[in-house]
Design a protein around this motif. Structure first.
Motif, PDB file in Angstrom:
ATOM      1  N   GLY A 121      11.445   7.717  11.631  1.00  0.00           N
ATOM      2  CA  GLY A 121      11.785   6.374  11.174  1.00  0.00           C
ATOM      3  C   GLY A 121      10.678   5.378  11.441  1.00  0.00           C
ATOM      4  O   GLY A 121      10.367   4.539  10.591  1.00  0.00           O
ATOM      5  N   LEU A 122      10.081   5.458  12.616  1.00  0.00           N
ATOM      6  CA  LEU A 122       8.972   4.557  12.947  1.00  0.00           C
ATOM      7  C   LEU A 122       7.766   4.803  12.042  1.00  0.00           C
ATOM      8  O   LEU A 122       7.111   3.851  11.595  1.00  0.00           O
ATOM      9  CB  LEU A 122       8.579   4.712  14.410  1.00  0.00           C
ATOM     10  CG  LEU A 122       9.566   4.118  15.420  1.00  0.00           C
ATOM     11  CD1 LEU A 122       9.157   4.506  16.839  1.00  0.00           C
ATOM     12  CD2 LEU A 122       9.632   2.613  15.270  1.00  0.00           C
ATOM     13  N   LEU A 123       7.465   6.064  11.764  1.00  0.00           N
ATOM     14  CA  LEU A 123       6.333   6.385  10.875  1.00  0.00           C
ATOM     15  C   LEU A 123       6.578   5.879   9.461  1.00  0.00           C
ATOM     16  O   LEU A 123       5.660   5.350   8.819  1.00  0.00           O
ATOM     17  CB  LEU A 123       6.074   7.885  10.873  1.00  0.00           C
ATOM     18  CG  LEU A 123       5.480   8.456  12.150  1.00  0.00           C
ATOM     19  CD1 LEU A 123       5.383   9.975  12.062  1.00  0.00           C
ATOM     20  CD2 LEU A 123       4.120   7.851  12.436  1.00  0.00           C
ATOM     21  N   ILE A 124       7.811   6.008   8.979  1.00  0.00           N
ATOM     22  CA  ILE A 124       8.130   5.496   7.644  1.00  0.00           C
ATOM     23  C   ILE A 124       8.025   3.973   7.619  1.00  0.00           C
ATOM     24  O   ILE A 124       7.506   3.386   6.656  1.00  0.00           O
ATOM     25  CB  ILE A 124       9.530   5.969   7.215  1.00  0.00           C
ATOM     26  CG1 ILE A 124       9.507   7.476   6.957  1.00  0.00           C
ATOM     27  CG2 ILE A 124      10.014   5.215   5.980  1.00  0.00           C
ATOM     28  CD1 ILE A 124      10.857   8.085   6.721  1.00  0.00           C
ATOM     29  N   GLY A 170       5.401   1.789   5.423  1.00  0.00           N
ATOM     30  CA  GLY A 170       5.869   0.728   4.544  1.00  0.00           C
ATOM     31  C   GLY A 170       5.154  -0.592   4.785  1.00  0.00           C
ATOM     32  O   GLY A 170       4.827  -1.315   3.845  1.00  0.00           O
ATOM     33  N   LEU A 171       4.900  -0.902   6.045  1.00  0.00           N
ATOM     34  CA  LEU A 171       4.185  -2.140   6.367  1.00  0.00           C
ATOM     35  C   LEU A 171       2.720  -2.077   5.946  1.00  0.00           C
ATOM     36  O   LEU A 171       2.129  -3.093   5.564  1.00  0.00           O
ATOM     37  CB  LEU A 171       4.287  -2.420   7.862  1.00  0.00           C
ATOM     38  CG  LEU A 171       5.676  -2.810   8.372  1.00  0.00           C
ATOM     39  CD1 LEU A 171       5.677  -2.866   9.894  1.00  0.00           C
ATOM     40  CD2 LEU A 171       6.115  -4.132   7.773  1.00  0.00           C
ATOM     41  N   LEU A 172       2.136  -0.893   6.019  1.00  0.00           N
ATOM     42  CA  LEU A 172       0.728  -0.727   5.662  1.00  0.00           C
ATOM     43  C   LEU A 172       0.519  -0.375   4.194  1.00  0.00           C
ATOM     44  O   LEU A 172      -0.598  -0.106   3.776  1.00  0.00           O
ATOM     45  CB  LEU A 172       0.093   0.357   6.538  1.00  0.00           C
ATOM     46  CG  LEU A 172       0.038   0.057   8.038  1.00  0.00           C
ATOM     47  CD1 LEU A 172      -0.510   1.258   8.787  1.00  0.00           C
ATOM     48  CD2 LEU A 172      -0.807  -1.175   8.304  1.00  0.00           C
ATOM     49  N   TRP A 173       1.598  -0.343   3.391  1.00  0.00           N
ATOM     50  CA  TRP A 173       1.513   0.112   2.007  1.00  0.00           C
ATOM     51  C   TRP A 173       0.480  -0.642   1.170  1.00  0.00           C
ATOM     52  O   TRP A 173      -0.220  -0.022   0.357  1.00  0.00           O
ATOM     53  CB  TRP A 173       2.879   0.058   1.336  1.00  0.00           C
ATOM     54  CG  TRP A 173       2.813   0.674  -0.019  1.00  0.00           C
ATOM     55  CD1 TRP A 173       2.878   0.043  -1.223  1.00  0.00           C
ATOM     56  CD2 TRP A 173       2.622   2.061  -0.300  1.00  0.00           C
ATOM     57  NE1 TRP A 173       2.757   0.948  -2.232  1.00  0.00           N
ATOM     58  CE2 TRP A 173       2.591   2.196  -1.693  1.00  0.00           C
ATOM     59  CE3 TRP A 173       2.466   3.186   0.486  1.00  0.00           C
ATOM     60  CZ2 TRP A 173       2.419   3.419  -2.312  1.00  0.00           C
ATOM     61  CZ3 TRP A 173       2.302   4.412  -0.132  1.00  0.00           C
ATOM     62  CH2 TRP A 173       2.279   4.508  -1.511  1.00  0.00           C
ATOM     63  N   PRO A 174       0.326  -1.976   1.292  1.00  0.00           N
ATOM     64  CA  PRO A 174      -0.697  -2.650   0.467  1.00  0.00           C
ATOM     65  C   PRO A 174      -2.101  -2.071   0.682  1.00  0.00           C
ATOM     66  O   PRO A 174      -2.889  -2.001  -0.257  1.00  0.00           O
ATOM     67  CB  PRO A 174      -0.629  -4.104   0.927  1.00  0.00           C
ATOM     68  CG  PRO A 174       0.757  -4.261   1.442  1.00  0.00           C
ATOM     69  CD  PRO A 174       1.108  -2.941   2.058  1.00  0.00           C
ATOM     70  N   TRP A 175      -2.404  -1.634   1.879  1.00  0.00           N
ATOM     71  CA  TRP A 175      -3.726  -1.062   2.150  1.00  0.00           C
ATOM     72  C   TRP A 175      -3.755   0.435   1.859  1.00  0.00           C
ATOM     73  O   TRP A 175      -4.761   0.959   1.422  1.00  0.00           O
ATOM     74  CB  TRP A 175      -4.117  -1.322   3.602  1.00  0.00           C
ATOM     75  CG  TRP A 175      -4.262  -2.791   3.860  1.00  0.00           C
ATOM     76  CD1 TRP A 175      -5.318  -3.579   3.544  1.00  0.00           C
ATOM     77  CD2 TRP A 175      -3.290  -3.647   4.443  1.00  0.00           C
ATOM     78  NE1 TRP A 175      -5.064  -4.885   3.900  1.00  0.00           N
ATOM     79  CE2 TRP A 175      -3.819  -4.963   4.464  1.00  0.00           C
ATOM     80  CE3 TRP A 175      -2.008  -3.446   4.960  1.00  0.00           C
ATOM     81  CZ2 TRP A 175      -3.124  -6.042   4.961  1.00  0.00           C
ATOM     82  CZ3 TRP A 175      -1.315  -4.525   5.450  1.00  0.00           C
ATOM     83  CH2 TRP A 175      -1.878  -5.807   5.456  1.00  0.00           C
ATOM     84  N   LEU A 176      -2.651   1.119   2.111  1.00  0.00           N
ATOM     85  CA  LEU A 176      -2.598   2.561   1.852  1.00  0.00           C
ATOM     86  C   LEU A 176      -2.655   2.867   0.358  1.00  0.00           C
ATOM     87  O   LEU A 176      -3.186   3.903  -0.042  1.00  0.00           O
ATOM     88  CB  LEU A 176      -1.314   3.165   2.447  1.00  0.00           C
ATOM     89  CG  LEU A 176      -1.216   3.210   3.961  1.00  0.00           C
ATOM     90  CD1 LEU A 176       0.153   3.721   4.386  1.00  0.00           C
ATOM     91  CD2 LEU A 176      -2.312   4.085   4.548  1.00  0.00           C
ATOM     92  N   SER A 177      -2.136   1.984  -0.469  1.00  0.00           N
ATOM     93  CA  SER A 177      -2.140   2.228  -1.914  1.00  0.00           C
ATOM     94  C   SER A 177      -3.544   2.148  -2.500  1.00  0.00           C
ATOM     95  O   SER A 177      -3.775   2.631  -3.610  1.00  0.00           O
ATOM     96  CB  SER A 177      -1.212   1.246  -2.621  1.00  0.00           C
ATOM     97  OG  SER A 177      -1.676  -0.072  -2.464  1.00  0.00           O
ATOM     98  N   ARG A 178      -4.476   1.572  -1.780  1.00  0.00           N
ATOM     99  CA  ARG A 178      -5.857   1.494  -2.259  1.00  0.00           C
ATOM    100  C   ARG A 178      -6.637   2.782  -2.032  1.00  0.00           C
ATOM    101  O   ARG A 178      -7.714   2.964  -2.601  1.00  0.00           O
ATOM    102  CB  ARG A 178      -6.590   0.351  -1.565  1.00  0.00           C
ATOM    103  CG  ARG A 178      -6.033  -0.996  -1.934  1.00  0.00           C
ATOM    104  CD  ARG A 178      -6.768  -2.106  -1.243  1.00  0.00           C
ATOM    105  NE  ARG A 178      -6.105  -3.384  -1.527  1.00  0.00           N
ATOM    106  CZ  ARG A 178      -6.306  -4.476  -0.847  1.00  0.00           C
ATOM    107  NH1 ARG A 178      -7.146  -4.467   0.158  1.00  0.00           N
ATOM    108  NH2 ARG A 178      -5.671  -5.574  -1.163  1.00  0.00           N
ATOM    109  N   LEU A 179      -6.101   3.673  -1.193  1.00  0.00           N
ATOM    110  CA  LEU A 179      -6.756   4.959  -0.962  1.00  0.00           C
ATOM    111  C   LEU A 179      -6.669   5.804  -2.221  1.00  0.00           C
ATOM    112  O   LEU A 179      -5.710   5.697  -2.986  1.00  0.00           O
ATOM    113  CB  LEU A 179      -6.096   5.691   0.212  1.00  0.00           C
ATOM    114  CG  LEU A 179      -6.226   5.039   1.584  1.00  0.00           C
ATOM    115  CD1 LEU A 179      -5.406   5.813   2.599  1.00  0.00           C
ATOM    116  CD2 LEU A 179      -7.674   4.997   2.010  1.00  0.00           C
TER     117      LEU A 179
END
Length: 66
Positions: free
Chosen positions: A9-12, A16-25
């Motif tokens: 749950g914590l990893l998800i 989710g909080l880091l999604w704006p930066w993760l989507s750029r990968l």
């Protein structure tokens, strides 16, 4: 089992909080990822991305168990 559910749950939540930066990968758009399309239908099979994620998760689990 409670620890596994809590950590998952914590990893998800973190993902989710880091999604704006993760989507750029470029994950999902690597060479070897297959995309088939016809008309309004598109099928995306991220083979290379799945292999890369699998290797990284296996390496992290191996390091964690040591």
């Amino acid at each position: 089992m409670q620890k596994v559910i809590l950590v998952t749950g914590l990893l998800i939540m973190i993902a989710g909080l880091l999604w704006p930066w993760l989507s750029r990968l470029p994950l999902g758009r690597l060479p070897g990822d297959l995309v088939f399309g016809s008309g309004n239908t598109r099928i995306h099979i991220p083979l290379t991305t799945m292999l890369l994620v699998s290797v990284l998760v296996s390496l992290l689990l191996w390091l964690w168990r040591r």
